[in-house]
Motif scaffolding. Structure first.
Motif, PDB file in Angstrom:
ATOM      1  N   ASN A 136       0.815  -1.213   0.000  1.00  5.29           N
ATOM      2  CA  ASN A 136       0.000   0.000   0.000  1.00  5.29           C
ATOM      3  C   ASN A 136       0.844   1.256   0.000  1.00  5.29           C
ATOM      4  OD1 ASN A 136      -2.384  -1.389  -0.023  1.00  5.29           O
ATOM      5  ND2 ASN A 136      -2.450  -1.573   2.211  1.00  5.29           N
ATOM      6  N   SER A 177     -12.620  -1.749  -0.328  1.00  4.61           N
ATOM      7  CA  SER A 177     -11.596  -0.739  -0.080  1.00  4.61           C
ATOM      8  C   SER A 177     -10.702  -0.500  -1.303  1.00  4.61           C
ATOM      9  CB  SER A 177     -10.737  -1.147   1.108  1.00  4.61           C
ATOM     10  OG  SER A 177     -10.092  -2.363   0.817  1.00  4.61           O
ATOM     11  N   ARG A 197     -13.775  -6.381  -3.216  1.00  2.00           N
ATOM     12  CA  ARG A 197     -13.286  -5.776  -1.974  1.00  2.00           C
ATOM     13  C   ARG A 197     -13.585  -4.278  -2.020  1.00  2.00           C
ATOM     14  NH1 ARG A 197      -9.172  -7.790   1.605  1.00  2.00           N
ATOM     15  NH2 ARG A 197      -8.540  -6.116   2.998  1.00  2.00           N
ATOM     16  N   SER A 214      -3.750 -10.212   1.124  1.00  2.00           N
ATOM     17  CA  SER A 214      -4.721  -9.742   0.135  1.00  2.00           C
ATOM     18  C   SER A 214      -5.125  -8.291   0.376  1.00  2.00           C
ATOM     19  CB  SER A 214      -5.963 -10.620   0.165  1.00  2.00           C
ATOM     20  OG  SER A 214      -6.554 -10.507   1.434  1.00  2.00           O
ATOM     21  N   ASN A 215      -4.579  -7.668   1.428  1.00  2.00           N
ATOM     22  CA  ASN A 215      -4.949  -6.272   1.663  1.00  2.00           C
ATOM     23  C   ASN A 215      -3.960  -5.284   1.052  1.00  2.00           C
ATOM     24  OD1 ASN A 215      -2.986  -7.127   3.350  1.00  2.00           O
ATOM     25  ND2 ASN A 215      -3.664  -5.946   5.120  1.00  2.00           N
ATOM     26  N   GLN A 216      -2.871  -5.790   0.494  1.00  2.00           N
ATOM     27  CA  GLN A 216      -1.879  -4.897  -0.109  1.00  2.00           C
ATOM     28  C   GLN A 216      -2.268  -4.648  -1.556  1.00  2.00           C
ATOM     29  OE1 GLN A 216       0.301  -3.518   1.738  1.00  2.00           O
ATOM     30  NE2 GLN A 216       0.325  -4.836   3.545  1.00  2.00           N
ATOM     31  N   GLU A 217      -2.751  -3.458  -1.819  1.00  2.00           N
ATOM     32  CA  GLU A 217      -3.412  -3.231  -3.097  1.00  2.00           C
ATOM     33  C   GLU A 217      -2.508  -3.443  -4.311  1.00  2.00           C
ATOM     34  OE1 GLU A 217      -5.975   0.047  -3.020  1.00  2.00           O
ATOM     35  OE2 GLU A 217      -6.788  -0.376  -4.984  1.00  2.00           O
TER      36      GLU A 217
END
Lengths: 143, 884
Positions: B428, B516, B514, B464-467
């Motif tokens: 991110n 976000s 997702r 999976s949250n690291q865009e």
């Protein structure tokens, strides 16, 4: 030029003395003071006394409730500025006798007179406490 | 009226900012009233209040005149506070300041040393260039004063004067040299500082002061060897401030001069070995001493001494000392890289320090230490640290790791591995550039694609949250989904992985849904799904459903894609497989080149600007002797090799045409010069998207038939409003093209530039445009025109061009001319100069009363802000064409 500004700020972030050796507008000063104070006050005792901010390097030191912040050029000797802050505090101490925030608030002009004898246009004038205080004592006697 | 003390109490008692404002407003109103009543008794007290109010950040301009009145009074206390107010409330930009010159002059000649001291202090803090010129003789005289307190202030005052008026430097050379023989510490320290500034101001002074190196060495020796002097003693060391300043001046004198370095080497060795290092004051001296040794032409032994001191500093427990050591090692790296490399592990530890200031320094230093041999272990360490460091440090750290990896990666596999690690930890925080580059590399590494897509799949499961990681994963799964599922291109030692087709689709669906993630990521996921629908026939029904769901998306972009893609799936089954074929290998060289160009764009445009600016009068391609239309063709064909013919009057409208907007043309001119394949460069430039170039690219293409020029030019006019005038006239010219009629187009064009039609007969002389001023950051072009019947009046069109990569705001241009010239400045076309060649124009009218007797000259001053920093440039224009 070595020193670009000297700020005295209390724990609440209120400015108690401000001396700039370069021209900044009132808005720029307020913004700069706010940013620097926020950065410095957030730091802990163990962290080093130097903070880089924009094109300045800020050397700061805390004495009781007062923070002494000195903005200098990037190539200035940081340790020497730290020593200079201490000299400033000792000079104030000698004049006011155990100086505190209120002494500086109520005798702002005297604090400025001392600073004037120590720094001019960002350069050091004098490091001898007796020499620094001589004109101020003379004036006290006269009035 | 309340006393100053009471006001401060009242302000202190305020609980909120609004209360404080109310108190201040009331006080200010009372002070204003007192000012207008010309109240003498409380002037002194009012000013003290104003200083406090000023410190709190409220406007106090109405008190400025009060300062002047107090300074003019005779009593010392009044003067004292008046001068203090002057220094705090005013600055050199205010015109009020000029009024104080006379009082200052009187006080500089006063018999009382304290009053002289006050005046010197005020002058030294705020004097302007004009005041510096006026009062320099007084200050020079005071440098010889018998009182050391006056001499020391006069020395610092001289610094200000030299800064403002560098021409005066030589007057101060001799007194400054004499100061080095003084005994009084205040005079010595100010004298040394004056010498430093003189050395910076003039090389002549530097040479002169080098002769005093011995004196300076003696000063330092005296300070070190003198016994205990209570007034200058700081924790057992005599006047560290003076020692530090002397060491600094020695550095300036010794730099690049072997003889001077030789003279000072003994004393430097003495300072380095005998200074106590258990107190801050001692360390400050050692720090300065090391820097001096590093900068001068020191012997090897001395350097070893310095490096050892740094080593000691670096292992010190005090964070302040470690900070300065890192700072110093940064400078030492150019002198002795090997010695710094030895401290690599310690520096690496500092990168992980809890203190942000130290971390930042250490990271920058470490970045300089990386080379081919140590890149792998260092990157490993840094990435490991990336996993645990504070979130606010991740941005800086990941950017540095990425550039290290890109610069030094020994092979592609390692590069991909490291980048994936960075993206999984700090995806991110990285810039778009980084993942773009990664995709280009993956697309080129055909044998690693299978491995990469499987690694990405694994990384996605954990991060999976690291865009940006997700973006790369989504793109790769879309392209190489088959390699993922079928385990194609397995490397040795790779862990086997079973991924079903629907697992792969799961990833894309997760990325798409997702909330976000931004549109880019989700749109990429849609494209990838479309691709998989043909690669994974068993899943095509599910994919179709996912795509159709997005028809209801609130984001227009996704909705549109969804509709388009589902119609592709429904109606165009026959062409779908060709439509979603794997992307051709991205051109790595072109990508790298483009990145390099975009980063060098500023540089090159600056260069080409400079090049063309010097050659503008020559470079103007205009074969004017030909019929009227021909020059146009030539003008538009900027790369034409025609030797420029000196222009007759007809050709000058081209001048003007170009002069108006020369800045925008010049990059092309400059660019096409160095290479023969001008078009390629142009295309490259276009792909970066620098707007001014784009505007002008159109005329470049049609080089021969003039008919085509017309449609090409009209968009030009639309695109840049500044050109619209001229391009309109160009149209007229083309419609008018009759080989015989030279005059009408001229009228047309000049008509736009403010002339009337009668001028065709009068044949007013024309003048070439000039570069009035150029620095590395700014260029000012002047183009000239005259009205017939008024030969003494010159109309000047000034074009200011920003040559740097920063935007300039609050741009103000000022000009001064000799007394025989009248100057009128019209408002500029704007006050913001966009980065990289952005420009504005301003119209000036010059009325030369001594036309044909005296030449024009102009002093210019330009003020603007970059990132809120005030910038000032000034210069003199002496190259006006003769006869203006």
């Amino acid at each position: 030029m070595g020193i670009r500004f000297i700020l005295l700020v209390n724990k609440q972030g209120q400015t108690r003395l401000a001396q700039y050796y370069e021209y900044l507008t009132l808005e720029e000063r307020r913004a700069l003071e706010g940013e620097i104070v926020r950065k410095c006050l957030a730091r802990t005792e163990q962290q080093c006394s130097f903070v880089e901010h924009r094109t300045y390097k800020v050397v700061y030191r805390r004495y009781a409730s007062l923070f002494f912040l000195v903005g200098v050029d990037n190539d200035e000797n940081e340790l020497a500025i730290l020593e200079f802050i201490h000299l400033l505090v000792e000079t104030m101490d000698r004049h006011f006798g155990n100086v505190c925030e209120l002494d500086i608030m109520f005798h702002l002009e005297k604090a400025h007179f001392m600073l004037e004898e120590m720094v001019m246009n960002g350069y050091i004038v004098e490091t001898n406490k007796s020499n620094i205080l001589a004109p101020i004592h003379l004036m006290d006697k006269a009035s | 009226m309340v006393s100053c003390r009471d006001m401060i109490r009242a302000i202190r008692a305020c609980k909120t900012a609004a209360e404080e404002r109310a108190v201040v407003r009331k006080e200010c109103a009372a002070i204003r009233a007192a000012v207008s009543e010309n109240d003498q008794d409380y002037r002194h007290r009012n000013l003290a209040k104003l200083m406090f109010i000023h410190m709190l950040g409220y406007p106090t301009h109405f008190g400025q005149m009060e300062c002047l009145k107090l300074i003019a009074s005779s009593g010392f206390p009044e003067k004292r506070i008046g001068y203090l107010g002057l220094m705090l409330l005013l600055d050199e930009r205010q015109e009020v300041l000029m009024l104080v010159t006379n009082s200052l002059k009187q006080d500089l000649n006063h018999s009382n040393q304290y009053i002289v001291g006050l005046a010197l202090c005020a002058l030294g803090n705020i004097c302007s260039a004009e005041m510096a010129r006026d009062l320099a003789p007084e200050v020079e005289r005071l440098l010889q004063n018998s009182n050391p307190n006056i001499r020391k202030k006069a020395a610092l005052c001289s610094i200000r004067i030299i800064r403002k008026v560098p021409d005066l430097a030589e007057n101060f050379m001799k007194p400054a040299g004499a100061f080095l023989g003084e005994k009084h510490h205040g005079v010595l320290i100010t004298g040394v500082q004056l010498c430093m500034d003189l050395c910076k101001a003039s090389s002549e002074a530097l040479e002169y002061l080098r002769k005093h190196t011995k004196d300076l060495v003696r000063v330092l020796k005296n300070v070190i060897t003198s016994g205990y002097t209570p007034e200058y003693d700081i924790s057992g060391i005599t006047d560290p401030f003076l020692q530090i300043r002397v060491l600094r001046l020695l550095r300036i004198l010794g730099q690049g001069d072997a003889d001077a370095s030789d003279v000072m080497s003994d004393i430097l060795a003495q300072v380095a070995t005998s200074t106590e290092s258990n107190k801050n004051a001692g360390n400050a001296i050692l720090y300065e001493c090391v820097e001096t040794i590093m900068s001068i032409e020191a012997t090897g032994g001395l350097r070893v001494l310095a490096i050892n001191i740094l080593g000691r500093f670096l292992s010190n427990r005090d964070n302040n000392i470690r900070y300065v050591a890192l700072n110093m090692l940064m400078k030492a790296i150019t002198v002795d890289g090997q010695a710094v490399q030895r401290h690599r592990t310690t520096i690496l530890e500092c990168v992980k320090d809890s203190d942000a200031s130290i971390r930042k320094r250490a990271l920058e230093l470490l970045f300089l230490l990386v080379n081919d041999s140590n890149v792998k272990p260092l990157t490993k360490e840094l990435i490991e640290y990336l996993e645990v460091c504070d979130p606010e440090f991740k941005g800086d750290l990941s950017a540095k790791i990425c550039s290290i990896v890109e610069k030094f990666s020994p092979d592609k596999l390692w590069y991909i591995d490291q980048m994936l690690k960075v993206l999984s930890e700090a995806g991110n925080f990285v810039k778009d550039e980084v993942w773009h580059a990664l995709i280009v590399v993956i697309s080129n590494a055909t044998d690693l694609q299978g491995y990469t897509v499987r690694s990405l799949y694994k990384a996605f499961q954990t991060s999976s949250n690291q865009e940006t990681l997700v973006r790369v994963a989504v793109w790769c799964i879309g392209e190489y989904g088959d390699l993922l599922v079928n385990n194609i291109g397995e490397l040795d030692g790779e862990e086997p992985l079973t991924v079903t087709e629907s697992d792969a689709v799961d990833v894309l669906e997760a990325a798409l849904k997702r909330p976000s993630f931004d549109i880019t990521t989700r749109a990429m996921a849609l494209v990838a799904l479309l691709k998989l629908s043909s690669r994974f026939p068993p899943c095509s029904k599910r994919i179709k459903d996912i795509i159709i769901q997005q028809k209801g998306s609130l984001v227009l972009e996704l909705q549109q894609r969804s509709i388009e893609f589902s119609s592709v799936i429904h109606k165009h089954e026959n062409i779908k497989s060709t439509l979603v074929e794997r992307m051709p290998v991205l051109d790595e060289a072109a990508f790298v080149g483009k990145r390099a160009v975009s980063s060098a764009a500023t540089l090159s445009s600056e260069k080409s600007n400079r090049k063309s600016s010097s050659g503008i009068p020559l470079n103007l391609p205009n074969g004017v002797s030909k019929p009227a239309a021909a020059p146009l063709v030539d003008l538009l064909d900027l790369s034409s090799d025609n030797a420029p013919t000196p222009s007759a009057s007809t050709g000058d409208f081209l001048h003007d045409l170009l002069g108006v907007d020369l800045m925008q043309n010049s990059p092309i001119q400059g660019m096409s010069q160095p290479t023969t394949t001008g078009t390629d460069v142009l295309l490259d430039l276009l792909s970066i998207g620098t707007p001014p170039v784009q505007n002008n690219s159109s005329p470049k293409l049609p080089s021969s038939p003039q008919v085509k020029i017309l449609p090409q030019l009209s968009p030009l006019g639309v695109a840049s409003p500044k050109l619209s005038n001229t391009s309109g006239s160009v149209k007229a010219t083309i419609q008018d093209t009759k080989p015989t009629s030279n005059a009408p187009p001229v009228i047309d064009l000049l008509g736009d530039l403010g002339s009337n039609s009668s001028m065709a007969e009068e044949n007013v002389p024309e003048y070439p445009s000039i570069v009035g001023f150029q620095s590395s950051s700014l260029k000012i072009m002047f183009s000239f025109s005259k009205q017939p019947g008024q030969p003494q009046v010159t109309h000047v069109q000034a074009t200011f061009t920003n040559l740097s990569s920063n935007e300039y705001t609050h741009f103000i241009f000022q000009a001064a001319v000799p007394k025989f010239v009248m100057l009128r400045l019209d408002p500029a076309s704007g006050n913001v100069l966009p980065a990289n060649g952005g420009s504005i124009t301003q119209h000036l009218t010059l009325d030369n009363k001594q036309h044909r007797q005296k030449a024009l000259a102009m002093r210019i001053r330009v003020a603007y802000k970059v990132d809120n920093q005030d910038m000032l440039e000034q210069g003199q224009v002496n190259n006006f064409p003769p006869g203006l």
